[in-house]
Design an enzyme around this catalytic site. Structure first.
Site, PDB file in Angstrom:
ATOM      1  N   LYS C  77      84.629  -1.616-128.961  1.00  0.00           N
ATOM      2  CA  LYS C  77      84.146  -1.594-127.580  1.00  0.00           C
ATOM      3  C   LYS C  77      84.663  -2.849-126.889  1.00  0.00           C
ATOM      4  O   LYS C  77      84.776  -3.909-127.521  1.00  0.00           O
ATOM      5  CB  LYS C  77      82.612  -1.576-127.596  1.00  0.00           C
ATOM      6  CG  LYS C  77      81.950  -1.384-126.235  1.00  0.00           C
ATOM      7  CD  LYS C  77      80.421  -1.337-126.381  1.00  0.00           C
ATOM      8  CE  LYS C  77      79.713  -1.083-125.070  1.00  0.00           C
ATOM      9  NZ  LYS C  77      78.232  -1.003-125.231  1.00  0.00           N
ATOM     10  N   SER C 152      76.497   3.164-123.190  1.00  0.00           N
ATOM     11  CA  SER C 152      77.678   2.599-122.555  1.00  0.00           C
ATOM     12  C   SER C 152      78.889   2.500-123.486  1.00  0.00           C
ATOM     13  O   SER C 152      79.994   2.270-123.015  1.00  0.00           O
ATOM     14  CB  SER C 152      77.349   1.188-122.043  1.00  0.00           C
ATOM     15  OG  SER C 152      77.022   0.349-123.152  1.00  0.00           O
ATOM     16  N   SER C 176      72.848   2.360-126.299  1.00  0.00           N
ATOM     17  CA  SER C 176      74.265   2.514-125.949  1.00  0.00           C
ATOM     18  C   SER C 176      75.177   2.947-127.087  1.00  0.00           C
ATOM     19  O   SER C 176      76.349   3.230-126.855  1.00  0.00           O
ATOM     20  CB  SER C 176      74.815   1.205-125.355  1.00  0.00           C
ATOM     21  OG  SER C 176      74.337   1.054-124.039  1.00  0.00           O
TER      22      SER C 176
END
Lengths: 495, 99, 478
Positions: C77, C152, C176
């Site tokens: 990420k 996310s 997330s």
């Protein structure tokens, strides 16, 4: 400066008696090797931005980890000031934006500081109470006087500080001066900080208001940019009178307002700090990155045992028990390292007066000499045992007393790993020549062509001998034992 | 806490250093009001003397020895700065206080 | 889709069935084929990863002991710092930014022999549940590209779900990782707070943030946890325990009590649980019973306050953590007027997207003078109540089971205009974040062709127990 008995400021115009109400906020830098939350070293005067890492430049993702030693020194400061150490405290974030504050918040302690209470007794017997002491990190440095931009150096960002906040107990500029002097001494003796204002390791802001005697408190003003104790006293004096005159103008528009003022030492006045904003809102919150600080009894005990006897108590002991003069006692305690050295000399059996005189007349004066390169007394490479060796050499007559000075300087120059005293005596050829034949040879040589002096001596002028002594000493390179030379000269002249 | 908290958006934006445009302000104000009205439900939770929970877990307080670690090279850090100048970070001229 | 997972990839390379390089080339080909449509990665480090694969192959040939992740391609990420890679956090403000250091968790992956393939798309700074708040691109759900992959950690979930890589790291602050894992039909594990050091994770809500792995099976997650977990001196909040070790695999859960929180299944709790999700979960509970476990109903009375509590705390911490993005030391600076304050305000105004501004303003509000106590401090006290609820529930059961999300993947655009609706969809994931307890999301079936995620929760630090329950379920299900 001595504290006045009557703290009142009497207005020359109205004859009214005014009292100043003064509180000090003092920051000192803790004497750690590394910063409060990262492993960067800090050195005053280092090349800009060379002592920074991901954490102290607030690179995303970097996390703070508390420096144990900073905590220990902070605790020691609290103990040295007679304060209460909280078993549980925490770190908070204090938010504001400025170019020298990398994270957009300063890690500080808000509602649970590690230390409360304590204080300092002045010579007058009045006690200046501390409200609290807390730990926090320093900001970087913004430089405004170079070119069209403000430049930022983050070397100082993250350096550990403690902030000591007094109650508004101080009444005069002289008291403020005395408080700071004693505070500095206390912290230096506790080994907490260098407290060097020139290097920024001690900084002080003043909160001051005035009130007519017998009336309640009025608006307080904060003064910043104070670079020496002398300026602090001067700024207080000036600001108190400024406020008094403002009130006595009877024009409310002139009355002091709550604000921050900067002291200008060149003009000896304070002025409103530019660009004042609307009331600040620091939005304090506990720092989630840092667990609470838990101090157990054994930690406190260890720091208590690390505390040394404070300077005032040492001074009294030197005067009363060792019979030193107040001036000697003061000089010996002017620096913790010097006083520690003196104590070590006593332990290695050196007579108190001898030790005192050598330290005061010689060693203390060497600090700062470029040739020796000693930044402070603690760097002196001569051990008390070595001093004791030198004194013994003088006492036994093996070296002259001015050779002792030479020897010690040579030892100091040689640095911590240099040769010992015995080696230096040999190396420098300082040992006195006691050999009669050698001495007589030098004396006879000195007498050649000195008929006038010889005649003077023989006619009863004893002092004429000294004029002969000089050339003998010179010829011997200062090594001839002077008492023996005297004897030999007398013998030769009487013959 | 009230279901209709007064939001001083100009002040908040100043504190948060956001130069919101007029349109943004107009759009944000009702959104924030609506969200805060929803979050205000906590007002009704009986709490007695429950203390605050700052973080999960009870790490016993990790600290670090006072041992120097190498700093990062200045060039590497300044190379990331939007406007380095000589050996410094530079910003628009500001004097004292909180810019 | 029978792509090799973490364990299988390593095993094949170590056995010589394939090489790290050949395996990586397959991954890169897959990425080249799928990424234009699914938008998982913003940067694929083809060259550096191939060089590394070659290096690993040589190392193996030289007789070196292969690491636990030898040759395993991983994705990160974009809020994880890895030297030489772009950690843009899905934000314009950090366009092109590369950290001057590498996150501890990433270092651990690399030390174990993993190959860093690239950086994935995410909601800006982690603020979002759909991937739509990225300043760059919205990752798409491999099961239906018109739908959200969740957020996310959107790109990392998609990279694993579409078979581009067997392992990816995300970060889970309020769900997330678990939520996108559920919506994409893979496994995602948020460990106990502090289990994986946060060093090098760009902070969102520091008291909630957990680096969390995605994989296609629980076994693979366990593999990753062995490498990622363990105390670290650079994170003062990291748990002072050694890395997690997998315990001997046991299929059965005889004697286990599975707690079923009634509030998570009640329609009245505001969670708006879909019928399809409920059906899948009920089937899953029956499967647990077939494994020898017993289902018991428990109650989490403060669960309904979790959303409000979470958003107050997370926004407060975010407003603080994002204060460093001021245009002085890094990032994209914008100037306006001539003052420092104007420069900082313009940088933040133009660098941050709408959701970031909303949360920064909310956080500033709840911390500001006059509101601090009633909002922020109160939320911290409710947080303590939520954690207590869990403690009490775990007195009656070994693990809790809930749906991960109230519904399956929604259509892109469906909630993007209504931030509040988006916040409310986190109702089932935020409670574990607030309590700091381990939470696993695994695939438990399909409804209308879309994956349904099941969440397994355990007491604080009982990460191994949660993973074991998940593994047992997975075996039964396979």
């Amino acid at each position: 400066m001595s504290a006045a008995h009557d703290p009142a400021l009497v207005s020359p115009r109205t004859g009214r008696r005014w009292l100043a109400v003064i509180g000090l906020e003092t920051h000192v830098q803790l004497k750690t090797r590394t910063k409060l939350f990262c492993g960067c070293e800090y050195r005053f005067g280092a090349e800009p931005n060379t002592l920074t890492c991901a954490l102290c430049t607030a690179q995303p993702g970097a996390l703070p980890v508390l420096n144990c030693e900073a905590l220990a020194l902070a605790v020691r400061a609290g103990l040295a000031l007679g304060a209460d150490i909280a078993p549980l405290s925490k770190f908070d974030r204090k938010h504001y934006f400025y170019c020298d504050l990398p994270k957009g918040y300063q890690i500080s302690q808000y509602d649970q500081p590690y230390c409360k209470g304590g204080g300092i007794a002045l010579a007058s017997g009045r006690f200046i109470r501390l409200e609290r002491i807390h730990m926090e990190e320093d900001a970087g440095k913004a430089i405004h006087d170079r070119g069209a931009s403000t430049l930022v150096d983050l070397n100082r960002a993250g350096v550990p500080l403690i902030e000591m906040v007094t109650q508004a107990d101080i009444q005069t500029a002289a008291e403020a001066f005395e408080y700071l002097t004693l505070l500095k001494e206390r912290l230096q003796y506790a080994g907490v900080s260098d407290c060097d204002m020139e290097k920024g390791s001690l900084r002080c802001d003043v909160n001051i208001s005035v009130r007519p005697a017998g009336e309640g408190w009025r608006t307080k003003v904060e003064i910043k940019n104070l670079n020496s104790f002398r300026f602090i006293a001067a700024a207080i004096e000036h600001e108190a009178w400024r406020q008094i005159e403002a009130y006595e103008s009877e024009d409310p528009a002139q009355y002091p307002v709550q604000e921050t003022r900067l002291y200008d030492p060149e003009r000896n006045q304070t002025r409103t700090m530019r660009g004042k904003e609307s009331a600040r809102d620091y939005r304090y919150c506990p720092d989630p990155d840092l667990p609470p600080v838990v101090l157990d009894a054994s930690f406190l005990e260890r720091e208590r045992s690390n505390l040394s006897e404070p300077a005032d108590s040492r001074r009294a002991r030197y005067r009363e028990q060792l019979g030193l003069s107040p001036a000697d006692a003061a000089a010996l305690t002017s620096e913790r390292a010097a006083s520690d050295y003196f104590e070590a000399c006593l332990r290695s059996g050196i007579d108190a007066r001898d030790a005192s005189s050598w330290i005061r007349n010689e060693l203390l004066g060497w600090v700062g000499e470029p040739e020796l390169g000693l930044r402070d007394f603690a760097q002196l490479p001569i051990s008390p045992r070595e001093l004791s060796e030198v004194l013994e050499l003088i006492r036994s007559g093996r070296i002259a007393s001015n050779a002792g000075r030479k020897l010690l300087r040579a030892r100091a120059l040689a640095g911590p790993d240099g040769p010992g005293i015995a080696a230096l005596v040999a190396q420098l050829g300082l040992e006195q020549v006691q050999d009669d034949a050698q001495l007589e040879e030098w004396c006879r040589a000195a007498l050649i062509g000195k008929e006038k002096i010889i005649a003077d001596y023989r006619s009863g002028k004893e002092a004429a001998l000294n004029a002969l002594l000089g050339p003998v000493m010179k010829q011997s390179g200062g090594r001839a034992a002077p008492e023996k030379v005297r004897e030999i000269l007398k013998r030769l002249l009487s013959g | 806490m009230s279901a209709q908290p007064a939001i001083d958006l100009v002040r908040l934006a100043e504190l948060a250093r956001l130069s919101l445009s007029a349109e943004e302000q107009a759009a944000l104000l009702p959104q924030l009001a609506r969200i805060l009205a929803q979050l205000a439900e906590l007002e009704a939770v009986p709490l007695d003397d429950t203390p605050a929970m700052v973080r999960a877990g009870a790490s016993s307080g990790i600290a670090r020895a006072d041992e120097p670690q190498p700093s990062l090279p200045r060039e590497a850090l300044l190379a990331r700065a939007p406007k380095p100048e000589d050996d410094f970070y530079s910003v628009p001229k500001t004097v004292g206080g909180e810019g | 889709m029978t792509l090799p997972g973490v364990e299988a990839t390593r095993a094949r390379i170590v056995a010589g069935t394939t090489s790290a390089e050949a395996n990586l080339r397959e991954c890169l080909e897959r990425i080249a084929a799928l990424n234009p449509k699914l938008q998982a990665f913003h940067t694929v480090a083809a060259q550096s990863s191939l060089a590394r694969a070659t290096e690993l192959d040589a190392l193996l040939k030289s007789g070196a002991q292969p690491g636990a992740l030898h040759g395993v391609p991983v994705a990160l990420k974009s809020n994880l710092c890895a030297s030489g890679h772009e950690t843009n956090c899905g934000s314009r403000l950090l366009a092109g930014w590369q950290a001057p250091y590498t996150a501890r968790a990433v270092e651990r992956l690399l030390d174990a022999g993993a190959i860093l393939v690239g950086m994935t798309h995410m909601d800006e700074f982690g603020f979002g549940s759909s991937g739509e708040n990225s300043a760059y691109a919205t990752a798409r759900n491999p099961h239906d590209p018109e739908r959200t992959a969740g957020g996310s950690s959107s790109g990392s979930a998609v990279a694993v779900a579409s078979g581009m890589v067997p392992l990816a790291l995300g970060s889970d602050t309020g769900g997330s990782v678990r939520q996108p894992a559920a919506l994409c039909g893979i496994a995602g594990f948020k460990p106990s707070y502090g289990r994986i050091p946060r060093h090098g994770l760009v902070a969102f809500g520091s008291s909630l943030d957990c680096i969390s792995p995605f994989a296609r099976s629980v076994t693979d997650l366990e593999c990753a946890m062995e490498v990622l977990s363990g105390h670290d001196a650079l994170d003062a909040t990291s748990i002072e325990e050694p890395p997690l070790l997998r315990i001997a695999s046991e299929g059965a859960l005889d004697g286990w009590r599975i707690g079923v929180p009634r509030e998570c299944f009640d329609a009245g709790a505001g969670s708006g649980l879909d019928e399809g999700v409920r059906t899948a979960l009920e089937a899953a509970l029956r499967r647990f019973e077939q494994l020898g476990a017993q289902c018991v109903e428990v109650s989490l009375p403060h669960l309904r306050h979790a959303i409000a509590t979470y958003y107050i705390i997370a926004c407060a911490e975010a407003s603080s953590n994002l204060a460093r993005f001021d245009g002085v030391r890094y990032g994209v600076r914008h100037t306006a007027g001539s003052s420092l304050a104007a420069m900082m305000s313009a940088t933040r105004e133009r660098g941050f997207g709408a959701e970031v501004k909303r949360r920064v303003l909310l956080g500033t509000f709840v911390l500001s003078a006059g509101y601090h106590e009633a909002w922020y401090q109160r939320a911290q006290r409710v947080r303590a109540r939520i954690a207590q609820d869990f403690e009490q529930a775990f007195e009656q059961c070994e693990v809790l089971v809930t749906p991960t999300t109230p519904s399956t993947a929604f259509r892109l655009g469906e909630k993007s205009s209504d931030p509040l609706a988006m916040y409310l969809s986190d109702v089932l994931t935020v409670p574990a974040s607030l309590a700091g307890i381990p939470a696993l999301s695994i695939d438990c079936g399909r409804t209308q062709g879309l994956p349904v995620g099941m969440q397994i929760l355990g007491p604080a630090r009982a990460d191994t127990r949660v993973l074991r329950a998940g593994r047992a379920f997975e075996r039964k299900n396979a």
